[in-house]
Design a protein around this motif. Structure first.
Motif, PDB file in Angstrom:
ATOM      1  N   ALA A  11      34.548  63.309   3.656  1.00 19.26           N
ATOM      2  CA  ALA A  11      34.959  63.057   5.039  1.00 19.26           C
ATOM      3  C   ALA A  11      33.909  62.253   5.800  1.00 19.26           C
ATOM      4  O   ALA A  11      32.737  62.201   5.414  1.00 19.26           O
ATOM      5  CB  ALA A  11      35.202  64.393   5.747  1.00 19.26           C
ATOM      6  N   GLY A  52      37.006  68.731   0.092  1.00 20.39           N
ATOM      7  CA  GLY A  52      37.485  68.007   1.273  1.00 20.39           C
ATOM      8  C   GLY A  52      36.362  67.526   2.179  1.00 20.39           C
ATOM      9  O   GLY A  52      36.446  66.439   2.748  1.00 20.39           O
ATOM     10  N   VAL A  53      35.301  68.331   2.318  1.00 17.21           N
ATOM     11  CA  VAL A  53      34.259  67.954   3.285  1.00 17.21           C
ATOM     12  C   VAL A  53      33.361  66.834   2.775  1.00 17.21           C
ATOM     13  O   VAL A  53      32.911  66.004   3.568  1.00 17.21           O
ATOM     14  CB  VAL A  53      33.386  69.158   3.731  1.00 17.21           C
ATOM     15  N   VAL A  91      32.744  66.551   9.754  1.00 12.30           N
ATOM     16  CA  VAL A  91      33.380  67.861   9.606  1.00 12.30           C
ATOM     17  C   VAL A  91      33.342  68.564  10.955  1.00 12.30           C
ATOM     18  O   VAL A  91      32.289  68.636  11.597  1.00 12.30           O
ATOM     19  CB  VAL A  91      32.630  68.718   8.553  1.00 12.30           C
ATOM     20  N   ARG A 115      38.276  59.732   8.398  1.00 13.17           N
ATOM     21  CA  ARG A 115      38.852  60.986   7.908  1.00 13.17           C
ATOM     22  C   ARG A 115      37.974  62.150   8.348  1.00 13.17           C
ATOM     23  O   ARG A 115      36.786  62.213   8.018  1.00 13.17           O
ATOM     24  CB  ARG A 115      38.961  60.961   6.379  1.00 13.17           C
ATOM     25  N   TYR A 150      41.188  72.546   6.387  1.00 11.10           N
ATOM     26  CA  TYR A 150      40.829  73.379   5.234  1.00 11.10           C
ATOM     27  C   TYR A 150      40.420  74.765   5.707  1.00 11.10           C
ATOM     28  O   TYR A 150      39.815  74.906   6.774  1.00 11.10           O
ATOM     29  CB  TYR A 150      39.645  72.759   4.479  1.00 11.10           C
ATOM     30  N   THR A 195      38.039  73.249   0.094  1.00  6.69           N
ATOM     31  CA  THR A 195      37.268  72.950   1.304  1.00  6.69           C
ATOM     32  C   THR A 195      36.015  72.159   0.934  1.00  6.69           C
ATOM     33  O   THR A 195      35.703  71.135   1.560  1.00  6.69           O
ATOM     34  CB  THR A 195      36.903  74.270   2.022  1.00  6.69           C
ATOM     35  N   ALA A 245      37.372  66.206   8.341  1.00 10.08           N
ATOM     36  CA  ALA A 245      37.730  67.506   7.771  1.00 10.08           C
ATOM     37  C   ALA A 245      37.641  68.536   8.893  1.00 10.08           C
ATOM     38  O   ALA A 245      36.613  68.643   9.570  1.00 10.08           O
ATOM     39  CB  ALA A 245      36.778  67.863   6.635  1.00 10.08           C
TER      40      ALA A 245
END
Ligand code: IPM
Ligand code: MN
Length: 352
Positions: A67, A63-64, A70, A5, A42, A60, A7
């Motif tokens: 992950a 989300g980071v 990034v 994943r 984001y 944001t 970001a």
């Protein structure tokens, strides 16, 4: 199969354009090398202020942290120049770096043989240049407290602790081990206490790396060395502010600020971004050089996704596309056809 994943933070100015280019290359590499990628976007910087009133908004930040890595374009918007500090895009970027704990910023500088015309340095001076700047990223003047400005007196604080110096220096020694085994530590120990501690700690660590040749120099001389004898440098280790300044200077060797990638590493997800800014006058015109971002995608595959095969393939594709003739306007040879951001990315994808 692992799903990675990522970001994605396009940011401001030319950020969204160079990120679109970087993602085109990432997707192509993902297909070719069988990577399963999940990309989540984001807002960041002025885009974060516009969406949520915060340059590093909560969605944001959330989300980071979860992950694998990034990917950031650029932040900065002249419309926010006079804004209070907590609304500035740059404040958001510093908060992002601190949140991720990415204390080491790696900025490799390599010279592409087809770009000699883009550098003001004579080719014989540039020949053999291949260096890596390791910049401390979460300490020093950027973060030191107290800080203030009352209109008459302004204060910033330069502070470093032994553990902060140790962790970034270890990473630099390890990096030197994997390269030409030379480490240049840059400081201002003739004037600054923080630099005296820096020099002491780096010297102590050197005992654990007898195979690495260590040299200490002052930052003013380092600035000169970078342009007078760049080929003599391998890994250059320095504190936050000196590293910021020296890395823009180093970009001149490569031929354009638009070419240089970076990786910021700590104990969690890595942060990958080109070293250039948001370049507001270039935004939305399809003229920005995407290679700094594409190189950052390669660094992400190498360090965070452990796919050096895919990273090498991207680096080779960039080299091939650069040799091919048409280039973005910052690195085009005089009289040569100029292509845009999207076309440059398309050529790199097809070279891949
Ligand atoms: C960089 C940039 C940033 C820095 C700015 C935008 C805060 O210049 O990444 O080099 O100074 O770190
Ligand atoms: Mn900078």
């Amino acid at each position: 199969m692992t799903v990675h994943r990522i970001a994605v933070l396009p940011g401001d100015g030319i950020g969204p354009e160079v990120i679109a280019a970087g993602l085109a290359v990432l997707r192509a590499a993902g297909e070719r090398y069988g990577l399963r990628l999940e990309l989540a976007e984001y807002p960041m910087g002025a885009a974060g202020v516009a969406a949520h009133g915060d340059p590093f908004p909560r969605p944001t930040a959330e989300g980071v942290v979860g992950a694998a890595a990034v990917l950031l374009g650029a932040v900065g918007d002249p419309a926010l120049d006079g804004a209070p500090r907590h609304l500035k895009p740059e404040t958001g970027l510093l908060a992002l770096r601190a949140r991720l704990g990415v204390f080491a910023n790696l900025r490799p500088v390599a010279i592409h043989p087809a770009l000699g015309h883009s550098s003001p340095l004579r080719p014989e001076r540039l020949a053999g240049t291949d260096l890596l700047i390791v910049r401390e990223l979460t300490g020093g003047l950027y973060y030191g407290e107290p800080r203030s400005n009352d209109g008459q007196v302004a204060v910033n604080t330069l502070r470093y602790t032994r553990p902060e110096i140790e962790r970034v220096s270890r990473l630099a020694f390890e990096a030197a081990r994997g390269r030409r085994k030379k480490l240049l530590s840059v400081d201002k120990a003739n004037v600054l206490e923080t630099s005296q501690l820096w020099r002491q700690v780096v010297s102590e660590l050197a005992a654990g790396y007898p195979d690495v040749q260590l040299e200490h120099i002052y930052v003013d001389y380092a600035a000169m060395r970078l342009v007078s004898d760049p080929a003599s440098l391998d890994v250059v280790l320095t504190e936050n502010m000196f590293g910021d300044i020296l890395s823009d200077e180093a970009a001149v060797l490569a031929g354009s600020l638009g070419l240089l990638p970076s990786a910021s590493l700590g104990n969690g997800p890595g942060l990958y971004e080109p070293i250039h800014g948001s370049a507001p006058p270039l935004a939305g015109k399809d003229v920005a050089n995407p290679i700094g971002t594409i190189g950052s995608v390669a660094l992400m595959l190498r360090y965070s996704l452990a796919r050096p095969d895919a990273a090498d393939a991207i680096d080779r594709a960039v080299a091939r596309a650069l040799t091919g003739g048409a280039r973005t306007r910052d690195i085009a040879a005089p009289g040569e056809a100029v292509i845009g951001t999207r076309e440059m990315a398309a050529r790199i994808v097809s070279a891949l």
